[in-house]
Design a protein around this motif. Sequence first.
Motif, PDB file in Angstrom:
ATOM      1  N   ASP A  68      -4.784 -11.910 -14.400  1.00 47.99           N
ATOM      2  CA  ASP A  68      -3.623 -11.112 -14.252  1.00 47.99           C
ATOM      3  C   ASP A  68      -2.805 -11.313 -13.063  1.00 47.99           C
ATOM      4  OD1 ASP A  68      -4.610  -9.395 -16.032  1.00 47.99           O
ATOM      5  OD2 ASP A  68      -5.962  -8.011 -14.559  1.00 47.99           O
ATOM      6  N   ASN A  69      -3.281 -11.992 -11.890  1.00 52.03           N
ATOM      7  CA  ASN A  69      -2.570 -12.374 -10.775  1.00 52.03           C
ATOM      8  C   ASN A  69      -1.556 -13.392 -11.303  1.00 52.03           C
ATOM      9  OD1 ASN A  69      -4.004 -10.666  -9.093  1.00 52.03           O
ATOM     10  ND2 ASN A  69      -5.371 -12.240  -8.441  1.00 52.03           N
ATOM     11  N   ALA A  70      -1.980 -14.476 -11.909  1.00 51.79           N
ATOM     12  CA  ALA A  70      -1.067 -15.434 -12.512  1.00 51.79           C
ATOM     13  C   ALA A  70       0.114 -14.903 -13.346  1.00 51.79           C
ATOM     14  CB  ALA A  70      -1.828 -16.367 -13.316  1.00 51.79           C
ATOM     15  N   SER A  71      -0.371 -13.828 -14.271  1.00 49.33           N
ATOM     16  CA  SER A  71       0.526 -13.113 -15.058  1.00 49.33           C
ATOM     17  C   SER A  71       1.626 -12.447 -14.054  1.00 49.33           C
ATOM     18  CB  SER A  71      -0.203 -12.122 -16.205  1.00 49.33           C
ATOM     19  OG  SER A  71       0.827 -11.297 -16.858  1.00 49.33           O
ATOM     20  N   ALA A  72       1.182 -11.742 -13.102  1.00 47.56           N
ATOM     21  CA  ALA A  72       2.075 -10.964 -12.121  1.00 47.56           C
ATOM     22  C   ALA A  72       2.961 -11.890 -11.400  1.00 47.56           C
ATOM     23  CB  ALA A  72       1.465 -10.172 -11.350  1.00 47.56           C
ATOM     24  N   SER A  73       2.325 -13.076 -11.078  1.00 46.10           N
ATOM     25  CA  SER A  73       3.193 -14.360 -10.461  1.00 46.10           C
ATOM     26  C   SER A  73       4.363 -14.636 -11.226  1.00 46.10           C
ATOM     27  CB  SER A  73       2.348 -15.335  -9.760  1.00 46.10           C
ATOM     28  OG  SER A  73       1.481 -14.809  -8.946  1.00 46.10           O
ATOM     29  N   GLN A  74       3.921 -14.931 -12.631  1.00 44.82           N
ATOM     30  CA  GLN A  74       4.679 -15.412 -13.485  1.00 44.82           C
ATOM     31  C   GLN A  74       6.040 -14.451 -13.842  1.00 44.82           C
ATOM     32  OE1 GLN A  74       2.060 -16.412 -16.676  1.00 44.82           O
ATOM     33  NE2 GLN A  74       1.860 -18.457 -16.034  1.00 44.82           N
ATOM     34  N   ARG A  75       5.368 -13.298 -13.736  1.00 49.16           N
ATOM     35  CA  ARG A  75       6.556 -12.020 -13.930  1.00 49.16           C
ATOM     36  C   ARG A  75       7.510 -12.043 -12.748  1.00 49.16           C
ATOM     37  NH1 ARG A  75       3.439  -6.779 -15.959  1.00 49.16           N
ATOM     38  NH2 ARG A  75       5.677  -6.112 -16.230  1.00 49.16           N
ATOM     39  N   ILE A  76       6.992 -12.272 -11.584  1.00 46.87           N
ATOM     40  CA  ILE A  76       7.846 -12.010 -10.468  1.00 46.87           C
ATOM     41  C   ILE A  76       8.894 -13.204 -10.586  1.00 46.87           C
ATOM     42  CG2 ILE A  76       8.026 -12.284  -7.947  1.00 46.87           C
ATOM     43  CD1 ILE A  76       5.215 -10.548  -8.141  1.00 46.87           C
ATOM     44  N   ASP A  77       8.374 -14.517 -10.717  1.00 47.70           N
ATOM     45  CA  ASP A  77       9.073 -15.603 -11.072  1.00 47.70           C
ATOM     46  C   ASP A  77      10.172 -15.569 -12.064  1.00 47.70           C
ATOM     47  OD1 ASP A  77       7.388 -17.338  -9.306  1.00 47.70           O
ATOM     48  OD2 ASP A  77       6.452 -18.111 -11.022  1.00 47.70           O
ATOM     49  N   TRP A  79       4.714  -0.401 -12.544  1.00 48.80           N
ATOM     50  CA  TRP A  79       5.735   0.567 -12.850  1.00 48.80           C
ATOM     51  C   TRP A  79       6.687  -0.284 -13.989  1.00 48.80           C
ATOM     52  CZ3 TRP A  79       5.000   0.236  -7.552  1.00 48.80           C
ATOM     53  CH2 TRP A  79       4.432   1.053  -6.927  1.00 48.80           C
ATOM     54  N   GLY A  80       5.973  -1.359 -14.443  1.00 45.17           N
ATOM     55  CA  GLY A  80       6.507  -2.089 -15.546  1.00 45.17           C
ATOM     56  C   GLY A  80       7.408  -3.136 -15.085  1.00 45.17           C
ATOM     57  N   ARG A  81       7.851  -3.216 -13.797  1.00 42.45           N
ATOM     58  CA  ARG A  81       8.838  -4.108 -13.528  1.00 42.45           C
ATOM     59  C   ARG A  81       9.005  -4.510 -11.853  1.00 42.45           C
ATOM     60  NH1 ARG A  81      13.097  -1.579 -11.572  1.00 42.45           N
ATOM     61  NH2 ARG A  81      13.236   0.614 -12.554  1.00 42.45           N
ATOM     62  N   VAL A  82       8.222  -3.863 -11.127  1.00 42.96           N
ATOM     63  CA  VAL A  82       8.492  -3.841  -9.753  1.00 42.96           C
ATOM     64  C   VAL A  82       7.343  -4.739  -9.014  1.00 42.96           C
ATOM     65  CG1 VAL A  82       8.551  -2.521  -7.467  1.00 42.96           C
ATOM     66  CG2 VAL A  82       9.378  -1.474  -9.683  1.00 42.96           C
ATOM     67  N   PRO A  83       7.772  -5.916  -8.497  1.00 44.95           N
ATOM     68  CA  PRO A  83       7.065  -6.638  -7.633  1.00 44.95           C
ATOM     69  C   PRO A  83       6.314  -5.966  -6.522  1.00 44.95           C
ATOM     70  CG  PRO A  83       9.039  -8.046  -7.933  1.00 44.95           C
ATOM     71  CD  PRO A  83       9.211  -6.467  -8.398  1.00 44.95           C
ATOM     72  N   ILE A 115      -1.707  -1.118  -1.288  1.00 36.11           N
ATOM     73  CA  ILE A 115      -0.518  -1.953  -1.550  1.00 36.11           C
ATOM     74  C   ILE A 115       0.150  -2.081   0.085  1.00 36.11           C
ATOM     75  CG2 ILE A 115       1.997  -1.236  -2.032  1.00 36.11           C
ATOM     76  CD1 ILE A 115       0.906   0.464  -4.316  1.00 36.11           C
ATOM     77  N   LEU A 116       0.944  -3.147   0.291  1.00 36.58           N
ATOM     78  CA  LEU A 116       1.305  -3.574   1.529  1.00 36.58           C
ATOM     79  C   LEU A 116       3.058  -3.222   1.226  1.00 36.58           C
ATOM     80  CD1 LEU A 116       0.027  -7.020   2.273  1.00 36.58           C
ATOM     81  CD2 LEU A 116      -0.674  -5.013   3.504  1.00 36.58           C
ATOM     82  N   THR A 117       3.599  -3.805   0.467  1.00 39.69           N
ATOM     83  CA  THR A 117       4.894  -3.538   0.032  1.00 39.69           C
ATOM     84  C   THR A 117       5.462  -3.936  -1.351  1.00 39.69           C
ATOM     85  OG1 THR A 117       7.056  -4.120   0.976  1.00 39.69           O
ATOM     86  CG2 THR A 117       5.600  -5.994   0.741  1.00 39.69           C
ATOM     87  N   LYS A 118       6.476  -3.332  -1.677  1.00 40.13           N
ATOM     88  CA  LYS A 118       7.145  -3.616  -2.979  1.00 40.13           C
ATOM     89  C   LYS A 118       8.583  -4.073  -2.804  1.00 40.13           C
ATOM     90  CE  LYS A 118       8.264   1.153  -3.727  1.00 40.13           C
ATOM     91  NZ  LYS A 118       8.289   2.421  -4.811  1.00 40.13           N
ATOM     92  N   GLY A 119       9.071  -4.885  -3.766  1.00 40.24           N
ATOM     93  CA  GLY A 119      10.481  -5.586  -3.809  1.00 40.24           C
ATOM     94  C   GLY A 119      11.180  -4.790  -4.945  1.00 40.24           C
ATOM     95  N   GLU A 120      11.739  -4.017  -4.820  1.00 37.37           N
ATOM     96  CA  GLU A 120      12.954  -3.635  -5.684  1.00 37.37           C
ATOM     97  C   GLU A 120      14.276  -3.997  -5.487  1.00 37.37           C
ATOM     98  OE1 GLU A 120      11.954   1.137  -6.412  1.00 37.37           O
ATOM     99  OE2 GLU A 120      11.875   0.565  -4.183  1.00 37.37           O
TER     100      GLU A 120
END
Length: 133
Positions: free
Chosen positions: A10-19, A53-57, A64-69
């Motif tokens: 899951d973490n790798a997938s999230a990192s890849q999605r953020i990439d 939320w589908g797309r927010v890092p 949660i610390l922070t999110k990047g929109e």
Amino acid sequence: MNRMTADAADNASASQRIDAKIAALGDWRGETLARIRKIIHQADPEVVETVKWGRVPVWEHAGILTKGETYKTAVKMTFARGASLEDPSGLFNSSLDGNTRRAIDFHQGDVIDEEALKALIRAAVALNTSKDV
């Protein structure tokens, strides 16, 4: 798949999605988001990347610390419990009226005060991991 392996996937997938999100932006917003991401990892090597939320890092450590929109004219870094954080460098410049969150809007050409941002991230980690949570 055991739970530990599933979490790692899951973490790798999230990192890849953020990439992918950073690459897809292809402009100053992607560069800014990538720089913020690097600063977060420098400030907290144990941070966990997720996508919500589908797309927010989102970056988490005991919550949660922070999110990047990303928006047309800004990259917004929202701290989930920002209203409870000291901000001696005055980085927060958005969502100042909320009871819980605070945000930093970065615009094209803004200089990021890396040391102040790292201190804010570390304070957020300390707040999330305190016994008063």
